[in-house]
Design an enzyme around this catalytic site. Structure first.
Site, short mmCIF file in Angstrom:
data_model
loop_
_atom_site.label_atom_id
_atom_site.label_comp_id
_atom_site.label_asym_id
_atom_site.label_seq_id
_atom_site.Cartn_x
_atom_site.Cartn_y
_atom_site.Cartn_z
N LYS A 127 -56.06 -34.86 42.88
CA LYS A 127 -57.08 -34.38 41.09
C LYS A 127 -57.05 -36.35 40.86
CE LYS A 127 -55.93 -32.54 37.16
NZ LYS A 127 -56.03 -33.62 36.37
N GLU A 162 -62.23 -30.10 30.82
CA GLU A 162 -61.04 -29.77 29.51
C GLU A 162 -61.55 -30.78 28.84
OE1 GLU A 162 -56.51 -31.47 28.33
OE2 GLU A 162 -57.23 -31.99 30.36
N GLU A 175 -58.83 -38.33 37.12
CA GLU A 175 -59.93 -37.62 36.25
C GLU A 175 -60.62 -39.27 36.26
OE1 GLU A 175 -57.99 -38.79 33.24
OE2 GLU A 175 -55.58 -37.25 33.00
N ASP A 199 -51.52 -34.48 40.14
CA ASP A 199 -52.74 -35.06 39.74
C ASP A 199 -52.02 -36.25 40.40
OD1 ASP A 199 -54.10 -34.39 37.63
OD2 ASP A 199 -52.72 -34.19 36.66
N ASP A 205 -50.28 -34.48 35.38
CA ASP A 205 -49.66 -35.33 34.95
C ASP A 205 -48.39 -35.25 34.04
OD1 ASP A 205 -51.11 -35.89 33.74
OD2 ASP A 205 -52.08 -37.38 34.13
N SER A 206 -49.46 -33.67 33.73
CA SER A 206 -48.14 -32.98 31.84
C SER A 206 -47.02 -33.28 32.34
CB SER A 206 -49.07 -32.07 31.83
OG SER A 206 -48.57 -30.84 33.03
#
Length: 288
Positions: free
Chosen positions: A132, A201, A134, A102, A63-64
């Site tokens: 993925k 991270e 979080e 993501d 999602d970056s």
């Protein structure tokens, strides 16, 4: 397991030998053999193909892309449809690597049923092999539910960008005893839930080393030191495509921003000076 000729991994043993498709099972085998796992982000077909042919094990459509591709201030604004658009493009360029996608902010935090539907879209429509998510302990039940639907999940703990407002900024996590204990609980919870890997991270390398030794799941570090089972970086940071700011943990292996800027400047100058195009770059009725 499908096997195809290895295309383009110069400097590695077996360059001309067959290359196996990377799977979640083969990642665990790499951890057991203490072989470092490599991962980079990609957001389009051309980059995905380039990285895949270079021999990468994992490609993450992160999602970056909210910042690197779409120009958003942070990752919170990117939507499911925007993510799916890029996952589909990357899928067309990947043959060997394991493709991760993501789950964007809001696609899994609100309702478990929505989360499962969105994860299914990434696999069914986008061609992702892993999604993925979080979060640690608080996401374990949701992750089990998604895995029960035959969708592999990657965990992500430590500095979780989707929690930037709660964390009060992009800050290193696990710098005190309570923070370290929480990270350990998060990692163990994800490991027990059956995740394919855990992204660590923005945490101290000593903490990442403890987590890596504690869990059977491969750990993939970004700003978490060299003791992780693997490493991931944002492709734009690797290529030096950032205009100025670069995180401490990132290393540019090229400086394409400056080179691209110089190329654009040269092109503009030559067009204005009428030195481009020349006869070499033109067609004629008298020849080819």
């Amino acid at each position: 397991m499908s096997i195809t000729p290895m295309g383009g991994r110069p400097g590695f043993p077996g360059h001309d030998e067959i290359r196996q498709k990377v799977t979640t099972a083969s990642l665990r085998e790499q951890k057991l053999r203490h072989e470092p796992i490599t991962c980079l982000t990609a957001y389009d077909y051309a980059t995905a193909r380039l990285v895949d042919e270079a021999g990468i094990e994992m490609i993450l459509v992160g999602d970056s892309l909210a910042q690197t591709i779409l120009g958003y201030e942070n990752t919170l604004s990117v939507t499911m449809d925007e993510m799916l658009h890029h996952v589909k493009a990357v899928r067309r360029g990947v043959k060997h690597a394991l493709l991760l996608a993501d789950m964007p902010y809001g696609s899994y935090q609100v309702d478990p049923n929505d989360a499962l539907r969105n994860a299914t879209r990434f696999v069914k429509e986008g061609g992702a092999e892993v999604v993925k998510i979080e979060g640690g302990e608080k996401r374990a039940d949701l992750i089990r539910r998604i895995i029960d639907a035959e969708i592999p999940v990657a965990g992500h703990i430590g500095l979780t960008p989707q929690s930037v407002n709660v964390m009060g900024g992009y800050k290193v996590q696990g710098k005190n005893l309570s923070g370290i204990e929480q990270l350990m609980r998060d990692a163990v919870a994800l490991d027990r839930a059956g995740v394919a890997c855990i992204v660590l991270e923005g945490i101290p390398r000593e903490v990442a080393a403890m987590i890596t030794a504690e869990v059977g799941t491969p750990t993939i570090g970004i700003g978490a030191g060299p003791e992780c089972d693997g490493q991931v970086l944002v492709m734009h940071d690797v290529l030096g495509l950032s205009e100025s700011f670069l995180p401490r943990f990132a290393k540019p292996y090229a400086h394409l921003w400056q080179e691209a800027s110089a190329a654009a400047t040269s092109y503009i100058r030559e067009v204005r000076e009428r030195t481009f195009p020349t006869l070499e770059h033109s067609y004629s009725t008298k020849g080819p």
